[in-house]
Write an enzyme that holds these catalytic residues in place. Sequence first.
Site, PDB file in Angstrom:
ATOM      1  N   LYS A 131     -14.107  20.160  35.565  1.00  0.00           N
ATOM      2  CA  LYS A 131     -15.537  20.431  35.355  1.00  0.00           C
ATOM      3  C   LYS A 131     -15.690  21.870  34.927  1.00  0.00           C
ATOM      4  CE  LYS A 131     -19.497  18.167  36.140  1.00  0.00           C
ATOM      5  NZ  LYS A 131     -19.649  16.702  36.234  1.00  0.00           N
TER       6      LYS A 131
HETATM    7  N1  GLU Z   1     -20.771  14.799  33.254  1.00  0.00           N
HETATM    8  C1  GLU Z   1     -20.516  13.395  33.388  1.00  0.00           C
HETATM    9  C2  GLU Z   1     -20.038  13.083  34.791  1.00  0.00           C
HETATM   10  O1  GLU Z   1     -20.295  13.811  35.720  1.00  0.00           O
HETATM   11  C3  GLU Z   1     -19.606  12.857  32.276  1.00  0.00           C
HETATM   12  C4  GLU Z   1     -18.245  13.469  32.219  1.00  0.00           C
HETATM   13  C5  GLU Z   1     -17.435  13.061  30.995  1.00  0.00           C
HETATM   14  O2  GLU Z   1     -17.883  12.244  30.211  1.00  0.00           O
HETATM   15  O3  GLU Z   1     -16.328  13.582  30.852  1.00  0.00           O
HETATM   16  O4  GLU Z   1     -19.443  12.061  35.042  1.00  0.00           O
END
Ligand code: GLU
Length: 438
Positions: free
Chosen positions: A127
Amino acid sequence: MTDQASTAATRAETARLPSYLDAANPGPWGMFLEQLDRVEPHLGPLARWMDTMRRPKRALIVDVPIEMDDGRIVHFEGYRVQHNLSRGPGKGGVRFHPGVTLPEVMALAGWMTVKNAAVNLPYGGAKGGIRVDPKLLTPGELERMTRRYTSEIGLVIGPDRDIPAPDVNTGEQTMAWMMDTYSINQGSTQPGVVTGKPVSLGGSLGRRDATGRGCYVVAREAMRRIGLPMEGARIAIQGFGNVGNAAARVFAAAGAKVVAVLDVGGGIHCEAGIDPQALVEHLQGKREPITSFPGVEPITADEFWATDCEVLLPAALEGQITAANAGLIRAKLVVEGANGPTTPAAEDMLHSRGCLVLPDVLANAGGVTVSYFEWVQNASSFFWTEDDINARLDRVLSEAFAAIWAIGQERGINLRTAAFVTACTRVLQARALRGLYP
Ligand code: GLU
């Protein structure tokens, strides 16, 4: 002092200093650690490897300086945390929010590891984020900040290393700038470095609504099992961003009724049902507050949580359902569209009152699942139809739900613990097979 005594003294001293790994309770990292503690007893011999989950593999902190339109130089704090890479490259979104901190990004990266493994995507978890209120930046400032951040985290991202995607306050335009910046630095166009791109730049059909659609699929599967009909089911939604608004449209198309919405601008209620598409149009450009939507009554946050409904969908930020408001909730099903919206204490309160919580690592996995489809399409330069994407998404999530539900029933554990057992088993098996080096 002898050498040995001085080493022991230094160790004791160091042990008293706070570590970045310490639980910042009641913050998200503390929540994540508590969730891991609940899973460990169910892991058998693999529990030996469990500290792998309690330590992010890698955390990069970057300085992001930009020149503002008025000539000032402003520095932002940026992060990219790769929580685990045992099963594949890092994968997870990037958020722009004034509340972003290292422990928050660590928790969100940890949840990505669990989510990706729970639905069996061949990824680790990562993240990123910038501590900023993007609403205070002009489009030019936002672009410069995004590009500088991308260049700084270019050290650790890449199509087979770590693949960012949208999260809170980021979207297709953000991904287009990130893809472009990384590509310029590499000297070749690299669509597979990020997902959630515009379709004209190699994005996938169906990605925009995928998280909300996934919430619906997982809720549908749960409702079938607990005998709750979808037709006429009343839904209350917190957050009307990418996740909340897509979920509202998909639920409504399946016969459910959106009766309450709570957003940063306030709360609204309408027993006859709120037309999600009309609300999207009303909020477009954010010129109108949500409370001026015609035909609804304004409600307070507490009234929202106490809405008489079957399904409650928190789709905003972490830590929204706590011991302070869980007692108000009357829904039979909580579907976690956001990451980490329910604290462990609140979850226990809900379960003890017979309210089923569908955990984030399953309920909102639709976004990253279609991100995976996008990445596969980019790698093969062959694109699928929207029907194909939606059908595959439905299959992946229904199967993951069935497997996790079965573990919950067999072992008498709640769905979050069952999802974590499934995921931690996969991650730690990979960890044990790969072994330590040297
Ligand atoms: N931000 C989204 C999540 O928390 C998508 C992450 C992604 O597609 O890599 O799952």
